[in-house]
Design an enzyme around this catalytic site. Structure first.
Site, mmCIF file in Angstrom:
data_model
loop_
_atom_site.group_PDB
_atom_site.id
_atom_site.type_symbol
_atom_site.label_atom_id
_atom_site.label_comp_id
_atom_site.label_asym_id
_atom_site.label_seq_id
_atom_site.Cartn_x
_atom_site.Cartn_y
_atom_site.Cartn_z
ATOM 1 N N CYS A 1 0.534 -1.004 0.555
ATOM 2 C CA CYS A 1 0.473 0.175 -0.453
ATOM 3 C C CYS A 1 0.649 1.092 0.643
ATOM 4 C CB CYS A 1 -1.074 -0.234 1.150
ATOM 5 S SG CYS A 1 -1.922 1.499 1.325
ATOM 6 N N LEU A 2 0.720 2.220 1.178
ATOM 7 C CA LEU A 2 1.350 3.386 1.163
ATOM 8 C C LEU A 2 2.615 3.369 1.355
ATOM 9 C CD1 LEU A 2 1.605 7.123 1.090
ATOM 10 C CD2 LEU A 2 0.528 6.764 3.091
#
Length: 610
Positions: free
Chosen positions: A341-342
């Site tokens: 993800c991030l």
């Protein structure tokens, strides 16, 4: 292998960020702020404070953004007689379909309107009987009409059409017959069978949740889901700590291990143990069992005192500091870097910077549900424009961070029919407690986001899309994803509404290296935590050699059929093929002689921060 040097950093050309130096104890110190000239608008802080106050009442949403969307949609629709005629005709067809369904006494025809695949409000068989079926079909007919009414229209900004549809959907969901006891057959049936006990228990649940909301408190983890005992329980040691993260090294379980270690970079928007849940579905536990030496970053939960943490800090004092530690503990070996993800986005930024600086310490890069281009970033774009970002910035300026409930409400609103209304019916009308699951416990264990970092993330990546546009600067110079030469393994998930798979697929547009792309069943979390043995798992996978021509996502989908099972074994084999010899594991974790002694048992202390 070379290591990149530390220089002053920038988040845009010509704009210097303060240099942050780690002390020998691993803390992060900042210089005193530089003296600046007086503001051009001396009373701007009054404006910011006023917007911050409104933001707390509106859950961080900018009223202007949504008023602007309604006005833009209404004005363009008023000047579109053809679309108006379509809507009249659609209303007539929907009304006729409802009448036909009402008088279908035999019940041998399928209902004219069906709920969307992710809408579970009407699963009870009572919805198929009159009068409940008529109420259900009337609601779905109205939903169908509004979906058509808020479709894209020539001249109407697409983001305003999408925002208008989102707002119409939220208003419709409030009025769904499933929310009202007398109109919901499941509530009626449960109330009759229990003598109303469900309503009393639901009222108790409501009071409990209301007190939690007001007090900003959280329930302890249920029995069987304790952090460090039942979840995040893969054995290991914290071998490095600074103010930003703890680095966990996991204990080997095989007689021999792959020479190249794995470094996992999770997202800091939630706790790291999404990748180390229960032993049976823990990615960390799986990798250790397959003969890999695994390290994982456990990010801190930032406080208001850490509001100045920047995106560059997460790269330099997060990813790069962790990589330095892994290189010291497992010397003379390249590293398999994994970002989720991030964490995958910051890993891509770090890898491009390393490639630019001739730093070749990465054996491979795995990006899981991570975006490098944000032009098609899904429904989160509904909450990102100049007005919205400024609104959030002022709220974070006031409190120092983006708080847990503010983020949770945003993600819940995207799937409000399931994450808000279905849950509310279950808890408050049916009197049912949430069934504990390991992922449910993790979802409730939310974190904060530092004000400065989140502002840079929203502006630099979401709003301005600098990374793929060639305008993202690190240490005063622009980086390019195409400079990355280490092999890439990119994973997307089919029903991801946070990082849509076609957006993740665009990594192939901006890189030239050897790349393997996998598309797996499930959503943003369930598609990644997709352990072997799950009978519903399936995936598609393909290999793009270095320098190959680009293939669009639809053509790729047609060329690569589904395969049954989890994608984890395919990824394990990919990592093994890019590893060298098997070696004896180190008997002790960490490297005390190099300044990395074991500090405490995994999962460490940062994971318990609230």
């Amino acid at each position: 292998m070379t290591k990149s040097s530390s220089k002053a950093s920038t988040d845009a050309p010509g704009r210097s960020l303060p240099v942050v130096l780690p002390t020998p104890a691993g803390t992060v110190q900042r210089p005193a702020p530089r003296q600046q000239q007086g503001p051009r608008h001396p009373h701007q802080n009054l404006d910011r404070a006023a917007r911050a106050a409104v933001a707390r009442l509106s859950a961080g949403l900018s009223p202007h953004s949504f008023f602007d969307a309604w006005a833009d949609w209404a004005q363009h629709l008023s000047q579109a007689p053809g679309r108006q005629l379509e809507l009249i005709e659609r209303a007539q067809r929907n009304a006729l379909a409802l009448m036909s369904h009402r008088f279908d006494t035999e019940g041998d025809r399928a209902p004219p309107f069906a709920p969307k695949p992710f809408d579970h409000r009407f699963r009870h068989p009572g919805w198929q009987k009159l009068p409940f079926s008529l109420w259900q079909q009337s609601f779905l007919a109205a939903q169908d009409w509004w979906d058509h009414a808020t479709d894209h229209l020539r001249g109407l900004r697409p983001e305003n059409a999408d925002r208008t549809r989102f707002m119409a959907r939220q208003a419709l969901d409030i009025m769904s017959p499933s929310n009202f006891p007398a109109l919901n057959p499941e509530i009626v049936e449960t109330t009759l069978h229990s003598g109303g006990r469900n309503l009393a228990e639901g009222a108790a649940n409501f009071v409990h949740d209301a007190i939690k909301t007001v007090m900003q408190s959280r329930d302890p983890a249920p029995e069987g889901y304790r952090i460090g005992e039942d979840l995040a329980c893969t054995p290991g040691q914290v071998v490095f700590r600074n103010d930003l993260f703890e680095l966990i090294q996991y204990s080997p379980r095989t007689a021999e291990v792959r020479a190249e270690p794995i470094l996992i970079v999770p997202a800091w928007i939630m706790k790291y143990y999404i990748l180390d849940l229960s032993p049976q579905n823990s990615m960390v536990n799986y990798l250790v069992g397959q003969g890999f030496t695994v390290f994982a970053i456990s990010w801190c939960n930032p406080t208001a005192g850490q509001c100045d943490l920047s995106l560059e800090d997460y790269r330099k004092f997060g990813v790069m500091a962790a990589l330095d530690a892994v290189n010291a503990i497992v010397p003379d070996r390249k590293v398999h870097a994994v970002g989720y993800c991030l964490g995958g986005t910051i890993l891509a930024i770090a890898a491009a910077t390393m490639a630019r600086d001739r730093d070749d310490r990465l054996a491979s890069i795995t990006l899981m549900a991570a975006q490098v281009d944000f032009a098609e970033a899904g429904e989160l774009l509904l909450f990102v424009d100049e007005s919205q970002v400024a609104f959030l910035e002022d709220m974070m300026w006031d409190q120092g961070y983006l708080d847990r409930p503010q983020m949770a409400r945003t993600f819940s609103a995207i799937r409000s029919e399931d994450l808000i209304w279905s849950r509310a019916v279950q808890r408050y009308w049916l009197g049912q407690d949430d069934t504990p699951t390991d992922m449910g416990v993790w979802l409730a264990d939310t974190t904060r986001m530092p004000a400065r970092m989140h502002s840079q993330y929203l502006r630099g990546l979401f709003l301005e899309n600098r990374l793929s546009a060639g305008r993202f600067s690190v240490e005063g110079r622009v980086i390019a994803l195409k400079d990355i030469s280490a092999p890439l393994f990119v994973v997307a998930t089919e029903t991801d509404h946070i990082a849509p798979w076609r957006s993740v697929y665009k990594t192939q547009l901006f890189t030239d290296c050897d790349l393997t792309f996998a598309l797996t069943s499930g959503g943003h979390n369930s598609g990644i935590v997709n352990e072997p043995g799950n009978p519903r798992s399936r995936y598609r996978i393909s290999h793009r050699p270095q320098g190959a021509l680009y293939v669009g996502p639809d053509d790729w989908l047609a060329r690569n059929p589904d395969r049954p099972g989890s994608w984890w074994p395919a990824w394990r084999d990919w990592l093994a093929d890019r590893s060298s010899a098997m070696v004896m594991p180190h008997r002790h974790l960490g490297a005390p002689e190099r300044g990395y002694p074991p500090l405490e048992a995994a999962p460490g202390s940062y994971v318990h921060q609230t």
